[in-house]
Scaffold this active site. Structure first.
Site, PDB file in Angstrom:
ATOM      1  N   TYR A  60      72.958   1.028  68.751  1.00  0.00           N
ATOM      2  CA  TYR A  60      71.913   0.467  67.897  1.00  0.00           C
ATOM      3  C   TYR A  60      70.611   1.025  68.448  1.00  0.00           C
ATOM      4  O   TYR A  60      70.327   0.874  69.651  1.00  0.00           O
ATOM      5  CB  TYR A  60      71.915  -1.063  67.972  1.00  0.00           C
ATOM      6  CG  TYR A  60      72.920  -1.735  67.062  1.00  0.00           C
ATOM      7  CD1 TYR A  60      73.067  -1.321  65.741  1.00  0.00           C
ATOM      8  CD2 TYR A  60      73.684  -2.803  67.506  1.00  0.00           C
ATOM      9  CE1 TYR A  60      73.982  -1.943  64.894  1.00  0.00           C
ATOM     10  CE2 TYR A  60      74.594  -3.431  66.660  1.00  0.00           C
ATOM     11  CZ  TYR A  60      74.729  -2.989  65.354  1.00  0.00           C
ATOM     12  OH  TYR A  60      75.620  -3.607  64.506  1.00  0.00           O
ATOM     13  N   ASP A  88      74.075   1.632  59.281  1.00  0.00           N
ATOM     14  CA  ASP A  88      74.176   0.708  58.148  1.00  0.00           C
ATOM     15  C   ASP A  88      73.665  -0.695  58.487  1.00  0.00           C
ATOM     16  O   ASP A  88      73.982  -1.656  57.800  1.00  0.00           O
ATOM     17  CB  ASP A  88      75.622   0.635  57.624  1.00  0.00           C
ATOM     18  CG  ASP A  88      76.610   0.145  58.680  1.00  0.00           C
ATOM     19  OD1 ASP A  88      76.169  -0.199  59.798  1.00  0.00           O
ATOM     20  OD2 ASP A  88      77.822   0.119  58.379  1.00  0.00           O
ATOM     21  N   HIS A 181      80.984  -1.582  57.458  1.00  0.00           N
ATOM     22  CA  HIS A 181      80.712  -2.545  58.524  1.00  0.00           C
ATOM     23  C   HIS A 181      81.597  -3.784  58.367  1.00  0.00           C
ATOM     24  O   HIS A 181      81.174  -4.913  58.622  1.00  0.00           O
ATOM     25  CB  HIS A 181      79.223  -2.933  58.508  1.00  0.00           C
ATOM     26  CG  HIS A 181      78.645  -3.243  59.866  1.00  0.00           C
ATOM     27  ND1 HIS A 181      77.791  -2.392  60.524  1.00  0.00           N
ATOM     28  CD2 HIS A 181      78.786  -4.306  60.691  1.00  0.00           C
ATOM     29  CE1 HIS A 181      77.431  -2.935  61.677  1.00  0.00           C
ATOM     30  NE2 HIS A 181      78.013  -4.086  61.809  1.00  0.00           N
ATOM     31  N   GLY A 222      87.590  -0.338  58.709  1.00  0.00           N
ATOM     32  CA  GLY A 222      87.520  -1.419  57.730  1.00  0.00           C
ATOM     33  C   GLY A 222      88.889  -1.703  57.152  1.00  0.00           C
ATOM     34  O   GLY A 222      89.446  -0.869  56.430  1.00  0.00           O
TER      35      GLY A 222
HETATM   36  C1  LIG Z   1      82.533  -9.570  65.212  1.00  0.00           C
HETATM   37  C2  LIG Z   1      82.129  -8.178  64.822  1.00  0.00           C
HETATM   38  C3  LIG Z   1      81.135  -7.548  65.538  1.00  0.00           C
HETATM   39  C4  LIG Z   1      80.744  -6.239  65.187  1.00  0.00           C
HETATM   40  N1  LIG Z   1      79.778  -5.631  65.924  1.00  0.00           N
HETATM   41  C5  LIG Z   1      79.400  -4.370  65.601  1.00  0.00           C
HETATM   42  C6  LIG Z   1      78.395  -3.719  66.375  1.00  0.00           C
HETATM   43  O1  LIG Z   1      77.870  -4.269  67.333  1.00  0.00           O
HETATM   44  N2  LIG Z   1      78.045  -2.463  66.009  1.00  0.00           N
HETATM   45  C7  LIG Z   1      78.615  -1.820  64.948  1.00  0.00           C
HETATM   46  O2  LIG Z   1      78.257  -0.692  64.660  1.00  0.00           O
HETATM   47  N3  LIG Z   1      79.588  -2.419  64.207  1.00  0.00           N
HETATM   48  C8  LIG Z   1      79.980  -3.660  64.516  1.00  0.00           C
HETATM   49  N4  LIG Z   1      80.958  -4.276  63.772  1.00  0.00           N
HETATM   50  C9  LIG Z   1      81.607  -3.537  62.670  1.00  0.00           C
HETATM   51  C10 LIG Z   1      82.883  -2.836  63.182  1.00  0.00           C
HETATM   52  O3  LIG Z   1      82.571  -1.770  64.032  1.00  0.00           O
HETATM   53  C11 LIG Z   1      83.716  -2.284  62.019  1.00  0.00           C
HETATM   54  O4  LIG Z   1      82.914  -1.444  61.225  1.00  0.00           O
HETATM   55  C12 LIG Z   1      84.317  -3.388  61.150  1.00  0.00           C
HETATM   56  O5  LIG Z   1      84.689  -4.502  61.921  1.00  0.00           O
HETATM   57  C13 LIG Z   1      85.478  -2.906  60.306  1.00  0.00           C
HETATM   58  O6  LIG Z   1      86.685  -2.934  60.963  1.00  0.00           O
HETATM   59  P1  LIG Z   1      87.773  -4.144  60.853  1.00  0.00           P
HETATM   60  O7  LIG Z   1      88.010  -4.442  59.407  1.00  0.00           O
HETATM   61  O8  LIG Z   1      88.976  -3.525  61.532  1.00  0.00           O
HETATM   62  O9  LIG Z   1      87.207  -5.297  61.596  1.00  0.00           O
HETATM   63  C14 LIG Z   1      81.360  -5.577  64.094  1.00  0.00           C
HETATM   64  C15 LIG Z   1      82.379  -6.231  63.386  1.00  0.00           C
HETATM   65  C16 LIG Z   1      82.770  -7.516  63.744  1.00  0.00           C
HETATM   66  C17 LIG Z   1      83.881  -8.174  62.957  1.00  0.00           C
END
Ligand SMILES: Cc1cc2nc3c(=O)[nH]c(=O)nc-3n(C[C@H](O)[C@H](O)[C@H](O)COP(=O)(O)O)c2cc1C
Length: 327
Positions: A60, A88, A181, A222
Site C-alpha cells: 500500500y 484498487d 479485491h 478471488g
Molecule cells: C480479510 C482480508 C484482508 C485483505 N487485505 C488485503 C490487503 O491488505 N492488501 C491487498 O492488496 N488485498 C487485501 N485483500 C484482498 C486479497 O488480497 C484478495 O484480493 C481477495 O481476498 C480475493 O481472494 P479470496 O476470494 O481468495 O479471498 C484482503 C482480503 C481479505 C478477505
C-alpha cells in the site's frame, strides 16, 4: 500455481497471525505474499522463512513516499522476489460488517506489525482504522519512480480491464493481478477470471503475446476455492492464482495445522484433476478444456454459490426491542 495472496490483520483471527501462512507455505512450496498491513512485523515473517522460500510483498503506497521508499528498499534487501502494488484501494470500500465490529486495539501496532499509521479513528472498523495513510492519488506517472527505487519485478494488484493490463505491459511492468479485491471494494466489479479472458484476447491481438508468458505474467485472485478453480485460470492463461480467505479461515480456526491441511487438500485435488483431465504437464492444460462462453452472462447463467451461502451470514436488520408495558 497457487500462492497465498495478501490478507491484512491476521492476528484478528489467530495469535500467530501471518506466521501460520509463512510456515505452511514453506512446507508446501507455495509463495506467500506479505501484506503491508500484516499483523506480524515484516522482518518477523521474513526471518521465519526457510532458506530459498519465495516471498512477495504487497504494497500500500504511503502518501509520504519517503516511508514507501524505505520499506520497498528494505524488502528488496531482505530478498523479497516481487513487489505487488495494490491499485484498487485508493479508498477502502464500505465494509459494513467490519464497521459494526468496531476496532478495539489500543495501539494500531498491536495488529499491524508495520505501524504505518499514528492517529486512529476506531468508529469505522478495523480496515479503515489503519489504512488512511494510503495515497489515493497514486497514478501511472508514479511507475517510473518505482522503477527507479527498486529492481524487484513490479506487478499491479487489482487490475480490472484489458486496457490497464496493456498499459502495464507497455510501461515495462512484470505483470498484473486481475482481481476485484475479493468483492470488498467496488460493488458489481467483475471477477478476475472474467477479466482474464479479455486480457489474454486483447494482448494477443494488440501485442502478439501468448499466455502464460514469463515476461508479462497474469495472476488472478478471488473465489479460488478448489484445485479446479486453479486449473481453469491456468488453462485460460494465468501464471498462478492467489488464495486469500480459505487460508484465513483455516488458520483462524486451526492455526498452522489448518493451513497445512487446506494446502494438502488443494494438492490432492490438483493431482486428481490433472489425471482426470488427461494432462501430464501444465503445458497440456489448455484453453479448449474450459467453456468460458457464458462468463459474461451475469443474469442468465450465473450458478448459485452454495459454498458462499453457507460461509457468509447475510446482514440482519436491527430488531426492535420488545417493550412489555405494565398495566
Ligand atoms: C480479510 C482480508 C484482508 C485483505 N487485505 C488485503 C490487503 O491488505 N492488501 C491487498 O492488496 N488485498 C487485501 N485483500 C484482498 C486479497 O488480497 C484478495 O484480493 C481477495 O481476498 C480475493 O481472494 P479470496 O476470494 O481468495 O479471498 C484482503 C482480503 C481479505 C478477505
Amino acid at each position: 500455481m497457487t500462492s497465498q495472496t495478501a490478507t491484512a490483520l491476521g492476528k484478528l483471527g489467530h495469535p500467530d497471525g501471518e506466521l501460520n501462512l509463512t510456515k505452511a507455505a514453506a512446507k508446501h512450496g507455495v509463495i506467500q505474499m506479505i501484506p503491508t498491513l500484516a499483523s506480524c512485523a515484516f522482518d518477523e515473517l521474513v526471518d521465519a522463512a526457510q532458506p530459498g522460500q519465495v516471498q512477495f510483498l504487497q504494497l500500500y503506497v504511503n502518501k509520504d513516499r519517503a516511508i514507501t521508499k524505505k520499506f520497498v528498499q528494505h524488502a528488496e534487501k531482505r530478498g523479497i522476489k516481487g513487489l505487488f502494488i495494490t491499485v484498487d484501494a485508493p479508498q477502502l470500500g464500505r465494509r459494513e460488517k467490519d464497521m459494526r465490529q468496531k476496532f478495539e486495539a489500543e495501539d494500531p501496532a498491536e495488529v499491524t506489525g508495520n505501524n504505518q499509521e499514528s492517529k486512529v479513528d476506531r468508529s469505522q472498523g478495523a480496515a479503515r482504522a489503519i489504512s488512511s495513510f494510503i495515497d489515493p492519488g497514486l497514478d501511472w506517472k508514479d511507475i517510473p519512480w518505482f522503477q527507479s527505487i527498486t529492481k524487484m519485478p513490479l506487478i499491479l494488484k487489482g487490475v480490472q480491464c484489458w486496457e490497464d493490463a496493456l498499459q502495464a505491459y507497455d510501461l515495462g511492468l512484470a505483470g498484473v493481478v486481475l482481481s476485484n479485491h475479493g468483492g470488498r471494494q467496488l460493488d458489481f466489479s467483475r471477477s478476475g477470471i472474467e477479466v482474464l479472458v479479455e486480457v489474454v484476447r486483447e494482448l494477443r491481438a494488440r501485442r502478439g503475446l501468448s499466455f502464460p508468458n514469463e515476461k508479462f505474467q497474469l495472476f488472478v485472485d478471488g473465489g479460488v476455492r478448489r484445485a479446479n478453480d486453479v486449473l481453469k485460470a491456468v488453462a485460460l492463461g494465468a501464471t498462478a492464482v492467489g488464495v486469500g480467505r480459505p487460508f484465513l479461515y483455516a488458520f483462524s480456526s486451526y492455526g498452522f495445522e489448518g493451513v497445512d491441511h487446506a494446502l494438502q487438500i488443494l494438492h490432492d485435488e490438483f493431482e486428481m484433476n490433472m489425471r482426470l483431465l488427461g494432462a501430464r504437464t501444465l503445458k497440456e492444460v489448455v484453453p479448449e478444456m474450459v467453456d468460458a462462453s457464458s462468463l459474461q452472462s451475469h443474469i442468465v447463467a450465473v450458478p448459485g454459490d452454495r459454498l458462499y451461502d453457507s460461509n457468509y451470514e447475510s446482514m440482519q436488520h436491527a430488531r426492535l426491542r420488545e417493550v412489555k408495558s405494565k398495566m
